[in-house]
Write an enzyme that holds these catalytic residues in place. Structure first.
Site, PDB file in Angstrom:
ATOM      1  N   ASP A   1       6.801  28.463  34.189  1.00 45.50           N
ATOM      2  CA  ASP A   1       7.413  27.041  34.873  1.00 45.50           C
ATOM      3  C   ASP A   1       8.018  27.702  36.341  1.00 45.50           C
ATOM      4  OD1 ASP A   1       8.829  24.791  35.255  1.00 45.50           O
ATOM      5  OD2 ASP A   1       9.195  24.458  33.070  1.00 45.50           O
TER       6      ASP A   1
ATOM      7  N   ASP B   1       1.009  -1.261   0.084  1.00 45.78           N
ATOM      8  CA  ASP B   1      -0.076   0.230   0.054  1.00 45.78           C
ATOM      9  C   ASP B   1       0.982   1.208  -0.107  1.00 45.78           C
ATOM     10  OD1 ASP B   1      -2.759   1.087   0.228  1.00 45.78           O
ATOM     11  OD2 ASP B   1      -2.048   2.206   1.849  1.00 45.78           O
TER      12      ASP B   1
ATOM     13  N   GLY C   1       5.853  30.185  38.610  1.00 46.37           N
ATOM     14  CA  GLY C   1       4.824  29.667  39.045  1.00 46.37           C
ATOM     15  C   GLY C   1       4.862  28.253  39.084  1.00 46.37           C
ATOM     16  N   ASP C   2       3.851  27.652  39.784  1.00 46.94           N
ATOM     17  CA  ASP C   2       3.771  25.983  39.975  1.00 46.94           C
ATOM     18  C   ASP C   2       2.385  25.642  39.580  1.00 46.94           C
ATOM     19  OD1 ASP C   2       3.392  23.672  40.681  1.00 46.94           O
ATOM     20  OD2 ASP C   2       4.249  23.721  42.925  1.00 46.94           O
ATOM     21  N   PHE C   3       2.456  25.133  38.372  1.00 47.42           N
ATOM     22  CA  PHE C   3       1.082  24.569  37.621  1.00 47.42           C
ATOM     23  C   PHE C   3       0.191  23.889  38.479  1.00 47.42           C
ATOM     24  CE2 PHE C   3       4.136  21.738  35.020  1.00 47.42           C
ATOM     25  CZ  PHE C   3       3.749  20.545  35.454  1.00 47.42           C
TER      26      PHE C   3
END
Ligand SMILES: Cc1cn([C@H]2C[C@H](O)[C@@H](COP(=O)(O)OP(=O)(O)OP(=O)(O)O)O2)c(=O)[nH]c1=O
Length: 620
Positions: A481, A88, A507-509
């Site tokens: 981050d 194919d 920052g901290d997610f």
């Protein structure tokens, strides 16, 4: 007369080509193969989205075409042919898979998409060996694919319509025939030409050799070729580079074949000459390659650690005796290491001494723009160590960071990967090098031009942000981050014109509100976590999203049956041992996304090692 001796081996077998393609018939009869043609009735309607890779789709279609014919002939005559061949051919560009056009408009749409651009042509091939016993059909399938890159010139609408009116495009994948008028559209071809025409003859002969003429243990030729098991050379890896074929990440072509690996169901090999079957297991070349793979990795890691490639960069060749004192090593050890690296394709060896290959100059020196030196160092110092505890990880289903720390890690990132500024920088270097290389196809995977602001959640050094900003000059990207990551991200910040489009936010997610954006990006974040944490991340993104906002996931996507995506499956083991996370298939991601209102999921299988999914936030 046949040039390929294995074709001669098939002369006394009943071989069927399960294809209506006149090109395949011509290629195989030109090679001296004797066969019947029984076109397959299999409808080419497999769900493309269910395949992790386009070549997985092509191979499966090829297999189904061949099996349909094998079953039909077996039912008809109660005797199956000995071998059925199916193939194919598809044309792919980014996430698009192009098959035969349904009408002239469709052909025009396809050809104008290909105009001025490079695309891949994949042919999947299945060789089905049939065995009938007690009226039951038993089959052994050997599959592989070949990729050829084709670049089209810029083509005007008039020219395309003239070409379409010739009638040539209609029965051909991608709407062109390179072997005839369509050849005029083509600027460059990289790879096997016959593969584009519908059948990769060279690779087919190699596959037949493996099936019908495996080297026998007492074959004197074996000493010459197989005394050192074949290993992946670095040239294979460097194919990740633009213009080269896609790396064999899900290479079912190299999936151990039952017959070849000698692990199970070894087929009787045929003795030379008299055609009498002899029960000899085939030589397990690939198995030996797997057993010895770790030596290859460590040779590469050691050469990088000793900075051999830095020493040889852009310079004249040097002898082992000159290199050894400069890398603070013994001459006898250095010589062996350099020879091993030359055999792996990392170095060139000549009368004058050793020098870097092009790939080593680009990827293995420590300061190149596309250096993977940081990734190699991380693999050698962290991943290697963790993998020595794989057995425990598999038994317990837990990450093995305890082996690095001497105590259980509460938070893998805070306690292990970022435990010191050095460890953090090492991890960031590794991720930067890898993301820079593998994220380059991501921005164009979907049309993101409708978004004006993006937030790359856990965006680390901003490597993907740079690629997004380059592709979409109006897009403002925030890299979000941890503060300690953002602090070091300055080492990697872009200097080019995109710099103004990118800002970094700390920052901290898991805890802090995310910066506002209309497109959120998660690049290799979800694979770090088990489902529960993934829901937490998706929940806090969903909270910030208005209906219509986008979520771009960049991950290695597994195929739904978890059979083919070799690199992704290895990476999933890696996630187990490193973080306790996992790689997932598109439908597994869909199931995670839907409860948070992310629907209309599109999937793009990309060149390189990463794939992408784009989901839209719908009104709750
Ligand atoms: C790109 C390209 C494709 N092709 C052809 C090869 C294949 O015949 C066709 C792709 O369609 P396929 O579905 O692979 O094959 P087919 O329908 O011709 O035959 P069958 O399914 O019975 O095996 O496109 C060319 O001939 N030249 C080209 O340059």
């Amino acid at each position: 007369m046949v040039l390929c001796p294995v074709i001669g081996k098939l002369l006394h077998k009943r071989v069927v080509l399960a294809s209506a393609s006149p090109r395949r018939r011509e290629i195989l009869s030109n090679a001296g193969l004797r066969f019947e043609v029984v076109p397959s009735r299999f409808k080419e309607t497999l769900d493309k989205a269910a395949f992790a890779t386009p070549y997985g789709y092509a191979m499966e279609t090829a297999k189904q075409k061949a099996l349909e014919v094998a079953n039909r002939l077996h039912q008809k005559d109660m005797r199956a042919p000995d071998v059925v061949i199916g193939a194919d051919t598809i044309v792919t560009m980014g996430r698009l898979i192009l098959e035969k056009p349904v009408d002239k408009q469709d052909a025009y749409r396809m050809l104008s998409q290909l105009s001025g651009r490079e695309h891949s042509v994949f042919t999947g091939v299945a060789i089905v060996q049939c065995y009938s016993q007690d009226n039951q059909l038993d089959t052994r399938v050997s599959e592989f694919y070949e990729e050829t890159m084709v670049k089209f010139s810029e083509l005007s609408a008039d020219l395309l319509w003239e070409y379409i009116h010739s009638g040539e495009p209609m029965d051909k994948a991608g709407g062109y025939g390179i072997q005839a008028l369509g050849g005029m559209l083509v600027e460059a071809v990289h790879g096997d030409f016959l593969n584009v025409v519908g059948f990769p003859l060279n690779r087919f002969c190699k596959q037949l050799m493996q099936l019908y003429c495996p080297p026998r243990p007492d074959d004197p030729r074996r000493a010459e070729h197989d005394s050192i098991p074949a290993v992946d050379t670095f040239e294979d890896l460097s194919d990740v580079d633009e213009g080269g074929p896609e790396p064999a990440r899900g290479d079912a072509g190299s999936r151990p074949q039952k017959a070849e690996a000698g692990v199970a169901g070894a087929a009787p090999a045929e003795a030379e000459g008299n055609g009498t079957p002899e029960t000899l297991p085939p030589f397990p070349t690939r198995l030996l390659k797997l057993i010895n793979g770790f030596k290859t990795s460590k040779a590469l890691f050691t050469a990088c650690k000793l900075k051999v490639f830095d020493l040889l960069k852009d310079g004249a060749p040097q002898k082992a005796a000159d290199i050894a004192p400069k890398v603070d090593a013994s001459v006898c050890g250095t010589e062996r290491l350099l020879d091993a690296c030359a055999a792996l394709g990392l170095l060139e060896k000549s009368e004058q001494g050793y020098s870097n290959t092009e790939a080593a100059d680009v990827y293995l020196v420590s300061d190149g723009a596309y250096s993977l030196h940081g990734y190699v160092a991380y693999s050698s110092e962290v991943t290697w160590n963790l993998f020595t505890h794989l057995e425990v990880a598999v038994r317990d289903g837990t990450n093995q960071n305890v082996s690095l720390l001497g105590e259980t890690a509460g938070d893998v990132f805070q306690d292990v990967l970022y435990r010191s500024p050095e460890a953090r920088l090492q991890f960031m270097r590794a991720m930067h090098g890898l993301t820079k290389l593998s994220a380059r196809h991501v921005p164009a995977a979907f049309d993101l031009s409708g978004f004006s602001s993006a937030c790359d959640v856990g965006g680390c050094t901003g490597a993907l942000a740079q690629e997004l900003a380059r592709e979409y000059p109006r897009l403002q990207v925030t890299v979000f981050d941890l503060p300690e990551v953002i602090e070091l991200a300055a080492h990697f910040r872009p200097a080019g014109p995109q710099a103004a489009q990118i800002r970094f936010a700390a920052g901290d997610f898991f805890r802090d509100p995310l910066p506002p954006a209309d497109l959120y990006v998660l690049c290799q974040i979800l694979h770090d976590w088990a489902d529960e944490k993934v829901h937490q991340i998706l929940g806090s993104i969903a909270q910030r999203c208005k209906p219509g906002a986008g979520l771009l996931l960049v991950e290695m996507l597994l195929d739904e049956e978890k059979r083919e995506a070799r690199v992704g499956l290895m990476q999933s083991l890696n996630m187990l041992v490193q973080t306790g996370g996992r790689e997932r298939s598109p439908s597994e991601y869909r199931r995670l996304l839907e409860p948070h209102g992310f629907r209309q999921v599109q999937v793009a299988h990309l060149r390189g090692i990463l794939d992408a999914m784009l989901a839209t936030r719908v009104a709750p």
